[in-house]
Scaffold this motif. Structure first.
Motif, PDB file in Angstrom:
ATOM      1  N   CYS A   4      41.416 -59.655  79.037  1.00  0.00           N
ATOM      2  CA  CYS A   4      42.715 -59.400  78.584  1.00  0.00           C
ATOM      3  C   CYS A   4      43.788 -58.857  78.936  1.00  0.00           C
ATOM      4  O   CYS A   4      44.845 -58.725  79.130  1.00  0.00           O
ATOM      5  N   MET A   5      43.598 -59.527  80.651  1.00  0.00           N
ATOM      6  CA  MET A   5      44.264 -59.221  81.949  1.00  0.00           C
ATOM      7  C   MET A   5      46.097 -59.597  81.722  1.00  0.00           C
ATOM      8  O   MET A   5      46.987 -59.104  81.841  1.00  0.00           O
ATOM      9  N   GLY A   6      46.342 -60.952  80.813  1.00  0.00           N
ATOM     10  CA  GLY A   6      47.181 -61.344  80.144  1.00  0.00           C
ATOM     11  C   GLY A   6      47.542 -60.667  79.267  1.00  0.00           C
ATOM     12  O   GLY A   6      48.942 -60.249  79.158  1.00  0.00           O
ATOM     13  N   ILE A   7      47.616 -60.013  78.118  1.00  0.00           N
ATOM     14  CA  ILE A   7      47.585 -59.102  76.788  1.00  0.00           C
ATOM     15  C   ILE A   7      47.969 -57.975  77.826  1.00  0.00           C
ATOM     16  O   ILE A   7      49.427 -57.448  77.232  1.00  0.00           O
ATOM     17  N   MET A   8      47.506 -57.571  78.821  1.00  0.00           N
ATOM     18  CA  MET A   8      47.834 -55.819  79.416  1.00  0.00           C
ATOM     19  C   MET A   8      49.053 -56.694  80.080  1.00  0.00           C
ATOM     20  O   MET A   8      49.876 -54.879  79.804  1.00  0.00           O
ATOM     21  N   LYS A   9      48.997 -57.971  80.696  1.00  0.00           N
ATOM     22  CA  LYS A   9      50.477 -57.252  81.496  1.00  0.00           C
ATOM     23  C   LYS A   9      51.465 -56.994  80.784  1.00  0.00           C
ATOM     24  O   LYS A   9      52.614 -57.074  80.843  1.00  0.00           O
ATOM     25  N   TYR A  10      51.119 -58.411  79.384  1.00  0.00           N
ATOM     26  CA  TYR A  10      53.022 -58.917  78.860  1.00  0.00           C
ATOM     27  C   TYR A  10      53.071 -57.323  78.490  1.00  0.00           C
ATOM     28  O   TYR A  10      54.126 -56.865  77.992  1.00  0.00           O
ATOM     29  N   MET A  11      51.982 -56.245  77.452  1.00  0.00           N
ATOM     30  CA  MET A  11      52.517 -55.285  76.879  1.00  0.00           C
ATOM     31  C   MET A  11      53.038 -54.406  77.822  1.00  0.00           C
ATOM     32  O   MET A  11      53.888 -53.284  77.628  1.00  0.00           O
ATOM     33  N   GLU A  12      52.382 -54.466  79.234  1.00  0.00           N
ATOM     34  CA  GLU A  12      53.023 -53.296  79.966  1.00  0.00           C
ATOM     35  C   GLU A  12      54.800 -53.292  80.055  1.00  0.00           C
ATOM     36  O   GLU A  12      55.111 -52.933  80.615  1.00  0.00           O
ATOM     37  N   GLU A  13      55.138 -55.355  80.075  1.00  0.00           N
ATOM     38  CA  GLU A  13      56.060 -55.216  80.528  1.00  0.00           C
ATOM     39  C   GLU A  13      57.057 -55.072  79.335  1.00  0.00           C
ATOM     40  O   GLU A  13      58.018 -54.351  79.439  1.00  0.00           O
ATOM     41  N   GLU A  14      56.562 -54.788  78.215  1.00  0.00           N
ATOM     42  CA  GLU A  14      57.402 -54.932  76.897  1.00  0.00           C
ATOM     43  C   GLU A  14      57.386 -53.073  76.961  1.00  0.00           C
ATOM     44  O   GLU A  14      58.661 -52.649  76.883  1.00  0.00           O
ATOM     45  N   ILE A  15      56.079 -52.601  77.345  1.00  0.00           N
ATOM     46  CA  ILE A  15      56.290 -51.343  76.703  1.00  0.00           C
ATOM     47  C   ILE A  15      56.952 -50.589  77.868  1.00  0.00           C
ATOM     48  O   ILE A  15      57.943 -49.860  77.956  1.00  0.00           O
ATOM     49  N   GLU A  16      57.369 -50.586  79.682  1.00  0.00           N
ATOM     50  CA  GLU A  16      58.524 -50.969  80.337  1.00  0.00           C
ATOM     51  C   GLU A  16      60.181 -51.151  79.263  1.00  0.00           C
ATOM     52  O   GLU A  16      61.094 -50.309  79.922  1.00  0.00           O
ATOM     53  N   ARG A  17      59.870 -52.190  79.015  1.00  0.00           N
ATOM     54  CA  ARG A  17      61.610 -52.488  78.608  1.00  0.00           C
ATOM     55  C   ARG A  17      61.983 -51.967  76.903  1.00  0.00           C
ATOM     56  O   ARG A  17      63.002 -51.172  77.097  1.00  0.00           O
ATOM     57  N   LYS A  72      38.590 -48.336  82.090  1.00  0.00           N
ATOM     58  CA  LYS A  72      37.527 -49.367  81.838  1.00  0.00           C
ATOM     59  C   LYS A  72      38.467 -49.756  81.301  1.00  0.00           C
ATOM     60  O   LYS A  72      38.579 -50.730  80.603  1.00  0.00           O
ATOM     61  N   GLY A  73      39.445 -49.986  81.675  1.00  0.00           N
ATOM     62  CA  GLY A  73      41.033 -51.392  81.386  1.00  0.00           C
ATOM     63  C   GLY A  73      42.064 -50.775  80.009  1.00  0.00           C
ATOM     64  O   GLY A  73      42.729 -51.540  79.363  1.00  0.00           O
ATOM     65  N   ASN A  74      41.521 -49.821  79.471  1.00  0.00           N
ATOM     66  CA  ASN A  74      42.052 -49.655  78.051  1.00  0.00           C
ATOM     67  C   ASN A  74      43.885 -49.166  78.400  1.00  0.00           C
ATOM     68  O   ASN A  74      43.713 -48.146  79.307  1.00  0.00           O
ATOM     69  N   GLY A  75      45.085 -49.672  77.372  1.00  0.00           N
ATOM     70  CA  GLY A  75      46.210 -48.852  77.801  1.00  0.00           C
ATOM     71  C   GLY A  75      46.210 -47.492  76.895  1.00  0.00           C
ATOM     72  O   GLY A  75      46.043 -47.800  75.868  1.00  0.00           O
ATOM     73  N   MET A  76      47.200 -47.327  77.358  1.00  0.00           N
ATOM     74  CA  MET A  76      47.732 -45.884  76.890  1.00  0.00           C
ATOM     75  C   MET A  76      49.357 -45.643  77.367  1.00  0.00           C
ATOM     76  O   MET A  76      49.507 -45.930  78.670  1.00  0.00           O
ATOM     77  N   VAL A  77      50.138 -44.802  76.195  1.00  0.00           N
ATOM     78  CA  VAL A  77      51.276 -44.919  75.856  1.00  0.00           C
ATOM     79  C   VAL A  77      51.748 -43.683  75.805  1.00  0.00           C
ATOM     80  O   VAL A  77      50.991 -43.233  74.041  1.00  0.00           O
ATOM     81  N   THR A  78      52.002 -42.922  76.065  1.00  0.00           N
ATOM     82  CA  THR A  78      52.356 -41.431  75.936  1.00  0.00           C
ATOM     83  C   THR A  78      53.694 -41.141  75.719  1.00  0.00           C
ATOM     84  O   THR A  78      54.528 -41.812  76.326  1.00  0.00           O
ATOM     85  N   ILE A  79      54.545 -40.384  73.878  1.00  0.00           N
ATOM     86  CA  ILE A  79      55.445 -40.596  73.921  1.00  0.00           C
ATOM     87  C   ILE A  79      55.958 -39.103  73.679  1.00  0.00           C
ATOM     88  O   ILE A  79      54.906 -38.596  72.464  1.00  0.00           O
ATOM     89  N   ALA A  80      56.860 -38.152  74.052  1.00  0.00           N
ATOM     90  CA  ALA A  80      56.999 -36.788  73.986  1.00  0.00           C
ATOM     91  C   ALA A  80      57.518 -36.756  72.488  1.00  0.00           C
ATOM     92  O   ALA A  80      57.824 -37.227  71.408  1.00  0.00           O
ATOM     93  N   GLY A  81      56.695 -35.726  71.396  1.00  0.00           N
ATOM     94  CA  GLY A  81      57.363 -35.147  70.205  1.00  0.00           C
ATOM     95  C   GLY A  81      56.246 -34.477  69.870  1.00  0.00           C
ATOM     96  O   GLY A  81      55.549 -34.422  69.696  1.00  0.00           O
ATOM     97  N   PRO A  82      56.584 -34.157  68.581  1.00  0.00           N
ATOM     98  CA  PRO A  82      55.701 -32.835  67.761  1.00  0.00           C
ATOM     99  C   PRO A  82      54.676 -33.412  67.238  1.00  0.00           C
ATOM    100  O   PRO A  82      54.013 -32.185  67.006  1.00  0.00           O
ATOM    101  N   GLN A  83      54.147 -34.256  66.946  1.00  0.00           N
ATOM    102  CA  GLN A  83      52.858 -34.879  66.192  1.00  0.00           C
ATOM    103  C   GLN A  83      52.192 -35.450  66.937  1.00  0.00           C
ATOM    104  O   GLN A  83      52.732 -36.576  68.202  1.00  0.00           O
TER     105      GLN A  83
END
Length: 71
Positions: free
Chosen positions: A31-44, A54-65
């Motif tokens: 899944c490295m190709g997808i993970m690389k693409y996701m990282e680039e899009e998330i940073e964009r 274990k290779g899972n991706g996590m994005v933290t977005i601040a907010g009340p929920q």
């Protein structure tokens, strides 16, 4: 009393991202190709991707929920 503004989904963006992801080669264990693409899009979008041991991706977005999506 004013009602809260409901967020609007950008369906064109969602469909285009799904098409890109579904067309990236990603057999089980490779899944490295997808993970690389996701990282680039998330940073964009102004966020950062944290990869777990274990290779899972996590994005933290601040907010009340708290929400979590996994796939």
């Amino acid at each position: 009393m004013l009602s809260p503004i409901e967020p609007q989904l950008n369906r064109d963006y969602i469909v285009s991202q799904l098409e890109i992801l579904l067309n990236l080669p990603s057999p089980s264990g490779y899944c490295m190709g997808i993970m690389k693409y996701m990282e680039e899009e998330i940073e964009r979008l102004g966020y950062s991707l944290e990869v777990t041991p274990k290779g899972n991706g996590m994005v933290t977005i601040a907010g009340p929920q708290v929400r979590m999506i996994t796939g």
